[in-house]
Enzyme design. Structure first.
Site, PDB file in Angstrom:
ATOM      1  N   HIS A 154     -50.530   0.954 -45.672  1.00 24.07           N
ATOM      2  CA  HIS A 154     -49.096   1.160 -45.921  1.00 24.07           C
ATOM      3  C   HIS A 154     -48.649   2.555 -45.487  1.00 24.07           C
ATOM      4  O   HIS A 154     -49.407   3.522 -45.584  1.00 24.07           O
ATOM      5  CB  HIS A 154     -48.819   0.997 -47.415  1.00 24.07           C
ATOM      6  N   CYS A 185     -43.248  -1.434 -42.784  1.00 23.69           N
ATOM      7  CA  CYS A 185     -43.223  -0.162 -43.509  1.00 23.69           C
ATOM      8  C   CYS A 185     -43.245   1.054 -42.588  1.00 23.69           C
ATOM      9  O   CYS A 185     -42.564   2.051 -42.864  1.00 23.69           O
ATOM     10  CB  CYS A 185     -44.355  -0.094 -44.533  1.00 23.69           C
ATOM     11  N   ASP A 205     -43.325  -5.194 -46.391  1.00 25.55           N
ATOM     12  CA  ASP A 205     -43.004  -6.447 -45.706  1.00 25.55           C
ATOM     13  C   ASP A 205     -43.528  -6.484 -44.276  1.00 25.55           C
ATOM     14  O   ASP A 205     -43.111  -7.312 -43.478  1.00 25.55           O
ATOM     15  CB  ASP A 205     -41.489  -6.671 -45.699  1.00 25.55           C
TER      16      ASP A 205
END
Length: 226
Positions: free
Chosen positions: A204, A98, A95
């Site tokens: 990520h 992370c 979102d």
């Protein structure tokens, strides 16, 4: 009437002080529990990567997101490294928070504390501007304003600020082709804790554990963080 106001004010003040005390107690307990659990894991994780050379860390803002093919190859490379070193990821939500979720998980064993972690990192960036401004290729106030927003991706500048703010060594297993492992050390202090993150480059962050040690999440109260 004046006496009633005094009583109401005293009652309100007492309630507020009690709330602050509860907040401090919750934070202390969460920190102690996390540190006790972390101390059991640090040695085991450290041994798995102790033979790897770490390059000097240079804080930087995020680069371009790789295209689908490059991102796929990068993810495969990271997955292979995880298997090689007996590590496993606790997956964070994608979102935009992370990095902060992964740091919160390592610090407090709860990724939901990401707002608290972001708040502390922003304080570090704001109060120690000279340490970080040279790494930010934009107007610094604009960078802070952007980074304060929930959902704004963390970068290597915020990782350095996190290491400095929390007195932590951040060990980063990456998907970079030429750089498997990065250590981010706090400036001008010895680290008192070690945080383990994986980084799928420019895409990520996840929280790292030894294989078989990835925890099952149980919701915890977190009113003191917001």
């Amino acid at each position: 009437m004046y006496g009633s106001n005094n009583i109401a004010s005293a009652s309100s003040s007492s309630s507020l002080n009690s709330s602050f005390q509860d907040t401090e107690d919750d934070q202390t307990i969460a920190s102690i529990l996390a540190e006790e659990e972390q101390s059991k894991l640090d040695g085991r994780l450290g041994k798995r990567l102790s033979h790897l050379d770490s390059i000097p860390h240079t804080p930087r803002v995020n680069g371009e997101i790789p295209d689908v093919n490059d991102a796929t190859f990068d993810h495969e490379r990271l997955s292979e490294r995880l298997v090689t070193y007996g590590l496993a990821e606790l997956q964070m939500e994608g979102d935009g928070n992370c990095q902060f979720r992964a740091l919160a998980d390592q610090l407090f064993r709860n990724p939901d504390y990401h707002k608290h972690v972001r708040k502390h990192i922003i304080k570090q960036l704001k109060h120690h501007r000279k340490l970080y401004e040279g790494y930010v290729p934009m107007e610094y106030k604009s960078y802070l304003k952007k980074m304060k927003k929930s959902g704004e991706w963390g970068d290597h500048v915020t990782l350095q600020a996190a290491a400095d703010r929390f007195g932590a060594k951040i060990s980063l297993l990456t998907s970079f082709r030429d750089t498997c492992y990065i250590e981010i050390l706090p400036k001008d202090q010895n680290p008192t804790k070690e945080l383990w993150l994986s980084f799928w480059s420019e895409v990520h962050y996840n929280s790292l554990y030894g294989s078989g040690d990835v925890p099952t999440r149980v919701a915890r109260k977190k009113h003191w963080l917001f």
